[in-house]
Design an enzyme around this catalytic site. Structure first.
Site, PDB file in Angstrom:
ATOM      1  N   ASP A  63      40.481  34.517  35.184  1.00 23.11           N
ATOM      2  CA  ASP A  63      41.337  35.618  35.633  1.00 23.11           C
ATOM      3  C   ASP A  63      42.796  35.181  35.502  1.00 23.11           C
ATOM      4  OD1 ASP A  63      41.920  38.142  36.970  1.00 23.11           O
ATOM      5  OD2 ASP A  63      42.480  36.928  38.683  1.00 23.11           O
ATOM      6  N   THR A  96      45.681  41.671  34.093  1.00 21.09           N
ATOM      7  CA  THR A  96      46.667  40.625  34.396  1.00 21.09           C
ATOM      8  C   THR A  96      46.864  39.670  33.219  1.00 21.09           C
ATOM      9  OG1 THR A  96      44.869  39.399  35.464  1.00 21.09           O
ATOM     10  CG2 THR A  96      46.322  40.635  36.888  1.00 21.09           C
ATOM     11  N   ASP A 394      38.807  43.168  41.154  1.00 18.17           N
ATOM     12  CA  ASP A 394      39.251  43.866  39.935  1.00 18.17           C
ATOM     13  C   ASP A 394      38.434  45.140  39.730  1.00 18.17           C
ATOM     14  OD1 ASP A 394      40.984  41.852  39.528  1.00 18.17           O
ATOM     15  OD2 ASP A 394      40.083  41.037  37.719  1.00 18.17           O
TER      16      ASP A 394
END
Length: 549
Positions: A63, A96, A394
């Protein structure tokens, strides 16, 4: 690299004051380096990063936001890039990694323009126009989604976690995310609010199998009842929530009592006990089954409540109490004297306490229309549970975004290629520096499909050429299959992303590029040395190194 060493990424640039072209080139180099760090974390075949924190703990994730949050950077432009990822995560919860890669690429393509003496203000003005054009392209290729359809919603959430570690259990995780978002959504006078941060709490309990994870129709707390003889299972309980202690309230710090007779001491003790008893009796008048307080409960209060067959739980966090209040329909009371019948929660269907692993957990489930919930995650280790929690956050953010903006854009780099084709055509229609900026942004957009292709082991040059030919004929839904690295029609493949995420990614990336292009001086502020009578001392030179701690 030897075992136990921390990976270090060093950027060698001159430490002295930088201004003009040199400062801009330094900022662009820093931004590009940050983007390169997480480039391999894009797509379903993304690689994981193992980050060692200073305490010796391990973070294992792909991530983008989680990785950049742990990296220690000294360069101001690199810090600015890391903030982008945080902004994207807070705003829409996904994309992101994409936003950092895109911002770094846009800046890298603007560098040759600066070297050809194109003024930054001209580039910034053209970037604004390119953003407007890109958003219009996204609007044209987006399709609506029916948010009440489970199949469509689950398919969309699957897209967001298809690139994550939990993709093996994607059906389960998508269902958990969708159930949680639907549970906490609230409609107040036509205004929809979905506060997943506050009302959809994730409880991680190591042990068991990941398949045992579930979204509860109520709340779970890591608490046990205060007295072992109290009831541990109650159907349709009446619940009272308190924000005050059920124990004697001592005087303020200046209070003193001087007692000369033994009888007076006994009387003082008696008055204290009477006060606690009266508070408990006042509660018992409302026939509660459970009393939950954020403060303490004295032994005497426990005894009185036990005799009335009332279970009690103490020292519950404020955030947990707020969620219980929403789920069971109770009101949190600050003074026992203010309690009314309408403040008692009656929406809970079942209260029980269960031991999971070494700890006891309180469950308040089977709630009628709970507006708060707990997601219970089980798994083999804390590291894996932490990663599942990040991926689940998410997924919930994506589900929430779609309820507010129910449109989708094709994934797999198809949207970026559509923007690339539109901006390339626009670049031919304008002249001068503006044309070069449009071309630069168009080329930068290729980075997403190209990276997807590279991470899947495909041939980026051949595949991008093939995809551009498709887009040139108006087939806007063609993108890269992240599993195989081959071209595929997203309509057939079924890979669509939330428009909110794409729009926010573009806005944030171009805004970041505009901010860094505007910087033409990097100066370290002087620092006053307290020990030498206020003499001004030049601070240490800025280290332009990034360490993954």
């Amino acid at each position: 690299m030897q075992a136990g060493q921390t990976p270090v990424l060093v950027m060698n640039t001159a430490p002295e004051r930088q201004s003009g072209r040199k400062a801009q080139a330094s900022n662009i180099a820093a931004a590009k380096t940050v983007a390169d760090v997480i480039r391999t974390c894009l797509g379903p075949k993304a690689m994981l990063k193992m980050i060692l924190d200073p305490m010796g703990g391990i973070l294992l994730t792909n991530d983008g936001n989680s990785i950049l949050r742990e990296i220690d950077v000294a360069h101001p432009a690199a810090k600015n890039m890391i903030e982008l990822s945080r902004t994207q995560d807070e705003e829409v919860g996904d994309g992101t990694t994409s936003v950092i890669i895109l911002a770094g690429e846009i800046l890298a393509h603007c560098l040759p323009l600066l070297e050809r003496s194109v003024h930054p203000v001209v580039i910034i003005a053209a970037l604004n126009k390119a953003l407007k054009e890109s958003l219009q392209v996204l609007k044209n290729i987006s399709i609506p989604i029916d948010t009440s359809s489970d199949k469509e919603m689950l398919s969309l959430i699957q897209t967001s976690i298809g690139t994550k570690l939990v993709t093996r259990w994607s059906d389960l995780m998508c269902r958990l995310a969708l159930d949680a978002v639907r549970t906490v959504s609230k409609d107040d006078a036509g205004t929809k609010t979905i506060d997943i941060k506050r009302y959809a709490r994730v409880e991680k309990v190591p042990g068991g199998e990941i398949e045992q994870s579930k979204a509860l129709d109520g709340i779970m707390l890591n608490k046990d009842i205060t007295h072992p003889a109290m009831r541990r299972r109650i159907n349709n309980p009446r619940i009272i929530l308190l924000d005050c202690p059920l124990e004697y309230k001592k005087g303020e710090s200046q209070t003193n009592m001087e007692i000369s007779k033994e009888a007076d001491w006994a009387r003082a003790q008696e008055i204290e006990e009477d006060q606690v008893k009266n508070m408990c009796l006042k509660l018992i008048e409302f026939k509660p089954d459970i009393v939950i307080t954020e403060k303490g409960i004295s032994d005497l209060a426990q005894h009185v409540l036990l005799k009335a067959n009332v279970s009690a739980i103490r020292r519950v966090r404020k955030s947990d109490t707020n969620r219980i209040a929403r789920a069971v329909g109770a009101t949190i009371i600050n003074r026992v004297e203010d309690l009314r019948e309408s403040d008692v929660g009656t929406n809970c269907g079942l209260f029980y306490i269960e031991k999971i692993g070494d700890e006891y957990f309180t469950f308040l489930t089977k709630c009628k229309s709970p507006k708060a919930c707990t997601i219970l995650l089980r798994g083999p280790s804390k590291d894996i549970l932490n990663e599942i929690e990040r991926n689940l956050a998410d997924a919930m953010s994506v589900a929430r975004n779609v309820i507010f903006n129910p449109t989708l854009t094709p994934g797999g780099g198809a949207s970026e290629l559509a923007i690339n084709v539109a901006l390339t055509a626009r670049a031919r229609a304008v002249v001068g520096a503006e044309s070069a900026v449009f071309s630069a942004v168009a080329d930068a957009m290729e980075v997403i499909p190209r990276t997807l292709c590279q991470n899947a082991g495909g041939n980026p040059i051949r595949i991008l050429t093939e995809l551009k030919a498709k887009h040139a004929t108006g087939e806007n839904s063609w993108g890269v299959d992240g599993e195989t690295g081959k071209p595929v029609d997203m309509k057939v493949y079924g890979l669509y992303e939330s428009s909110s995420v794409k729009i926010q990614t573009l806005k944030t990336a171009i805004e970041a590029a505009r901010v860094l292009l505007r910087v033409d001086d990097i100066v370290q502020a002087a620092r006053k040395d307290q020990s030498s009578g206020g003499n001004v001392e030049q601070g240490p030179p800025p280290e332009e190194a990034m360490e993954a701690q």
